[in-house]
Design a protein around this motif. Structure first.
Motif, short mmCIF file in Angstrom:
data_model
loop_
_atom_site.label_atom_id
_atom_site.label_comp_id
_atom_site.label_asym_id
_atom_site.label_seq_id
_atom_site.Cartn_x
_atom_site.Cartn_y
_atom_site.Cartn_z
N ILE A 197 2.72 -6.80 -5.33
CA ILE A 197 2.44 -7.41 -4.03
C ILE A 197 2.35 -8.93 -4.18
O ILE A 197 2.88 -9.69 -3.37
N SER A 238 4.54 -11.74 -2.39
CA SER A 238 3.92 -12.81 -1.61
C SER A 238 4.41 -14.18 -2.06
O SER A 238 4.67 -15.06 -1.25
N LEU A 293 -6.61 -8.91 -1.98
CA LEU A 293 -6.21 -7.68 -2.66
C LEU A 293 -7.30 -7.12 -3.56
O LEU A 293 -7.37 -5.91 -3.77
N GLN A 348 -5.16 1.67 0.35
CA GLN A 348 -4.81 0.50 1.16
C GLN A 348 -3.69 -0.31 0.50
O GLN A 348 -2.78 -0.80 1.18
N HIS A 359 -0.24 1.37 0.86
CA HIS A 359 0.26 1.23 2.23
C HIS A 359 0.82 -0.19 2.44
O HIS A 359 1.89 -0.37 3.04
N LEU A 360 0.10 -1.20 1.93
CA LEU A 360 0.56 -2.58 2.04
C LEU A 360 1.87 -2.77 1.28
O LEU A 360 2.80 -3.43 1.76
N ASN A 382 4.83 -1.39 3.18
CA ASN A 382 5.19 -2.27 4.29
C ASN A 382 5.94 -3.51 3.80
O ASN A 382 6.87 -4.00 4.45
N LYS A 383 5.54 -4.01 2.63
CA LYS A 383 6.18 -5.21 2.08
C LYS A 383 7.63 -4.93 1.69
O LYS A 383 8.50 -5.79 1.82
#
Length: 864
Positions: free
Chosen positions: A248, A252, A268, A275, A278-279, A282-283
């Motif tokens: 992640i 980013s 994070l 969580q 799920h993130l 989506n990324k």
């Protein structure tokens, strides 16, 4: 193995005893004659230590090693005693200059009574000399020769992190094979096209797997084919949560600004795995990406399947590139046959060797050395790390006997097991000067793939007294940077991010293994797999906080270094937070370095003052501590105090002026006014960094800091002004200002600024750059624009900086162009542009519209 740098300990002891300042101090205290006798004994032993080190390494003489071990323990006791003399000298100075009559009377009746102290210290010195003389009497039975000086030296070369890829030799074919696999459509085992391909690169340590992956990762064709690229270093840890966070973070960094990426990372830490996954989905959803998983060691197939399932939410054609030493891991993870990276050919190995051993064209002048080089290269067995390391060792050395000694060294004949450290690395280590070997050993306190920061390493080495004595006008940071440059020149460390005034660096796994090997008797990294601490260990790091709390035993009282890792916010947050500062730490009376970064205790014990030998104390990012005990100011040996990110700290401790040895301090506090008179009394202060002081409007009035060389201010939202007056900061060389929204430059007067000695200037989150700073055109060497998101054009005065050597732009998305006549910067050697999309497009090497304007610059790095 720690005996391999015993000579540097002897040298530092003798140098200290011979110094004028120490001789004067010992006369005041009344132990001058005792210490001169000790110096004579030290010189007698020191004369044969270099020969003893070398014989012990080559002959594996157990009796000789035990002899050296006994001497080493005596030396460490001697260091502690000499340090006690320093502590007493500084205590007397503080009492004389700052003490009240009550303090002086109390001192006479305390254990610090001069007569009592003199008697005790004299007894300790005599005992050490007696032990040393007894051991030294055995030196003749080993047939040792006198060698007065350590003649080993490292010749530093000019190094830049971003030219490494162009130095790669013999991997063009491998690169194209990997490129072909990455460009092919993805297919699963059933012929479908929605499967994510996994391409493994396999090879032994040091062969260049990561280098090959970097070559591919940074190729323009990859950037065009994969809109999203992520690099994740896995190493020993295959913890799913941490890997998700790393991926992640990589996403980013790719699609947000640098400042936003830092915010994301902080958030994070508070998320659970559900969580996070799920993130992550989506990324990645709907995006075609390439992710590199570098250095996989874990063979647990279940963990790999779990991770793979999480990153399958992607667009067609996404790929994973894996590097590993294990064929079984490659077979388990790969969806295509793995790429087996082979050793370099003898021809390519020799080309690589010559490139690193000689300046360009110099090899033609030394055909005899080239012939010896061929023999050395053959012994390296096609391993680029070995070739490069030995070539670096021989750089700028033209004596035939030196090259022959490397070729004929007995270490090549030792039997090797599969996972042995490459002889080339050990040989290169043995050729380092003694002080550098001890500095290198400290890297063993940190895990593999740890990203080091130059300031962090400098603080550690300085606090432990490992650095050579500085030359005139040098600081400890200057000396540390010199040592780091020497390690870079040996290829033992590699710069990964260069920000102009400092850089981040890593070391290869095999080099890290070497650090563990040479430091195993003194340095120890504690984890659940290795929880036991043997006696006589001096330097400890704790990977798990629980082990830090439970590891006390009496044999640890001589520990000098304690490094404690980050603690997650949901751990150890009970009401009894003072328990998080173990009692046993306060009993380690010879502690020099205490790093409690990210700790969560609310109270620092009053008894912290017992650690009178302490040079370094970090409470960085402790977000709960509200007050520091005033007793912390009794740590007169303290050279560095970090309070950065202590967001709840209400005030700085009283009597800060008593920290008479303080060189560097970082401050976060709720105070609206800093204790100016106390700070002004810190006459040795070289570095001052003020961070997140939201209530601060102006940090100084008429404060003069005559030794200050670095001043940094960041995220002080109410800061309005700052005087840059030559009369107040006559030695100021480095200045940075970042994210101070209300800061105004109106008080920077050109007549005062014109004689500042600024060499380095950093702007972060700044739009309006003052015209008055053009007066530094005669001295400024490094100019950095970092995260200036609204900056659209450079001021014209930049072109008048005749001494400018380094120009860096990081995360300046609106910056439209560089000045057309940038060629006027005749001294400019390095131009770095990173995360500046408009500049990247215009100045892209070879193909950019304006590339011709900067193509003359010696070293340019233009990356997205």
């Amino acid at each position: 193995m720690a005996e391999s740098f015993i000579f540097s300990i002897a040298e530092s002891l003798v140098t200290k005893l011979a110094s004028r300042a120490y001789q004067e101090a010992s006369q005041v205290i009344g132990v001058y004659d005792d210490l001169q006798d000790l110096k004579s004994s030290l010189l007698y032993v020191k004369a044969v230590l270099l020969d003893a080190e070398q014989k012990q390494e080559l002959e594996h003489n157990h009796e000789l090693r035990e002899w050296l071990k006994q001497i080493k323990l005596i030396f460490y006791d001697a260091e502690n005693v000499l340090d006690q003399v320093d502590c007493e000298t500084m205590r007397k100075r503080v009492l004389r200059d700052c003490g009240t009559p009550k303090d002086k009377v109390g001192g006479f009746f305390s254990s610090s009574n001069p007569l009592v102290f003199r008697y005790k210290i004299a007894q300790k010195i005599k005992e050490i000399r007696k032990r040393l003389d007894k051991v030294a009497a055995d030196r003749d039975k080993f047939g040792l020769q006198t060698i007065a000086f350590d003649k080993r030296v490292v010749h530093s070369r000019e190094t830049y992190s971003y030219v490494v890829e162009s130095d790669v030799i013999g991997r063009d074919h491998d690169k194209e094979k990997i490129m072909q696999l990455l460009m092919e459509p993805s297919h699963d085992n059933n012929g479908g096209s929605d499967h994510i391909s996994v391409i493994p690169i396999v090879g032994i340590g040091g062969l260049g797997k990561t280098t090959l992956a970097k070559l591919v990762f940074n190729d323009e064709r990859i950037s065009e084919s994969f809109p999203l690229k992520m690099w994740v270093c896995v190493s020993d840890d295959f913890d799913i949560k941490q890997l998700i966070i790393k991926i992640i973070n990589a996403v980013s960094v790719s699609d947000t600004s640098s400042a936003d990426a830092l915010v994301v990372q902080q958030i994070l830490r508070d998320m659970d795995v559900e969580q996070l996954q799920h993130l992550l989905r989506n990324k990645l959803a709907g995006k075609k990406f390439l992710v590199v998983l570098d250095d996989i060691w874990n063979e647990d197939r279940a963990k790999w399947i779990e991770l793979r399932s999480l990153i399958r939410a992607c667009g067609d054609g996404s790929k994973i590139l894996v590097t590993t030493r294990s064929r079984s891991i490659a077979s388990m993870m790969g969806t295509v046959p793995f790429h087996d990276l082979e050793a370099l050919s003898l021809e390519d190995s020799l080309s690589l060797f010559l490139k690193w051993a000689f300046k360009e064209g110099e090899e033609e002048k030394h055909p005899d050395l080239v012939m010896i080089g061929k023999d050395i290269v053959t012994k390296c067995r096609g391993v680029p790390l070995a070739v490069r390391t030995l070539a670096s060792l021989l750089y700028s050395k033209y004596e035939i006997n030196v090259w022959e000694s490397v070729r004929d060294d007995e270490i090549w004949n030792l039997p090797q097991k599969k996972d042995d450290i490459l002889p080339a690395l050990k040989l290169s280590y043995d050729q380092m000067p003694s002080y550098l070997r001890k500095c290198f050993a400290m890297f063993s306190l940190f895990p593999k793939d740890f990203e080091f920061h130059t300031y962090y390493v400098s603080s550690l080495w300085s606090a432990l007294g490992l650095l050579p004595s500085p030359s005139k006008n040098e600081t400890s940071l200057d000396v540390a940077n010199r040592c780091l440059n020497e390690l870079i020149s040996t290829s033992f460390v590699e710069i990964v991010r260069d920000l102009g005034i400092y850089y981040f660096f890593k070391m290869h796994d095999l080099v890290h293994d070497l650090a563990l090997y040479v430091a195993k008797d003194e340095c120890l990294m504690i984890n659940s797999d290795n929880p036991n601490i043997p006696e006589n260990v001096l330097h400890l790091s704790f990977i798990e906080f629980d082990l830090f709390l439970k590891s006390f035993k009496p044999s640890l009282l001589g520990v000098r270094t304690i490094v404690v890792p980050t603690v997650h916010k949901d751990e150890h947050m009970g009401t009894n937070n003072e328990d998080l500062f173990p009692t046993w730490v306060l009993n380690c009376k010879y502690l020099r370095y205490l790093d409690l970064t990210d700790s969560t205790f609310e109270i620092l014990p009053l008894s912290i003052s017992k650690l009178k030998h302490l040079r370094f104390l970090s409470l960085k990012r402790n977000r709960r501590i509200r007050k520091l005990p005033d007793s912390i100011c009794n740590l007169q040996n303290l050279e560095e105090l970090s309070l950065e990110g202590c967001m709840e700290l209400e005030t700085l401790p009283k009597k800060l002026r008593n920290l008479i040895n303080l060189r560097r301090i970082t401050i976060t506090t709720k105070q609206s006014v800093l204790p100016e008179s106390d700070i002004a009394s810190l006459c040795l202060l070289e570095d001052l960094y003020i961070n997140n002081c939201d209530n601060l409007e102006s940090p100084f009035g008429g404060v003069k800091l005559l030794a200050l060389r670095y001043l940094g201010i960041s995220m002080c939202k109410n800061l309005k002004s700052l005087p840059l007056d030559i009369h107040h900061f006559p030695e100021l060389e480095d200045f940075s200002i970042a994210r101070c929204d209300n800061f105004e430059w109106s008080n920077v007067h050109e007549d005062m600024n014109s004689v500042l000695k600024l060499k380095i200037l950093i702007f972060c989150m700044v739009v309006n750059i003052p015209l008055s700073l053009r007066a530094n055109a005669n001295t400024l060497q490094t100019l950095v624009f970092l995260g200036c998101y609204e900056l659209e054009a450079l001021p014209e005065w930049v072109l008048n900086i005749t001494s400018l050597k380094f120009l860096h732009f990081h995360s300046c998305p609106k910056l439209m162009s560089l000045p057309n006549d940038i060629h006027r910067l005749k001294a400019l050697e390095v131009l770095q542009i990173e995360d500046c999309p408009i500049l990247y497009r215009k100045y892209q090497p070879q193909v950019g519209e304006y590339w011709h304007q900067i193509s003359h610059i010696k070293h340019s790095r233009i990356i997205r």
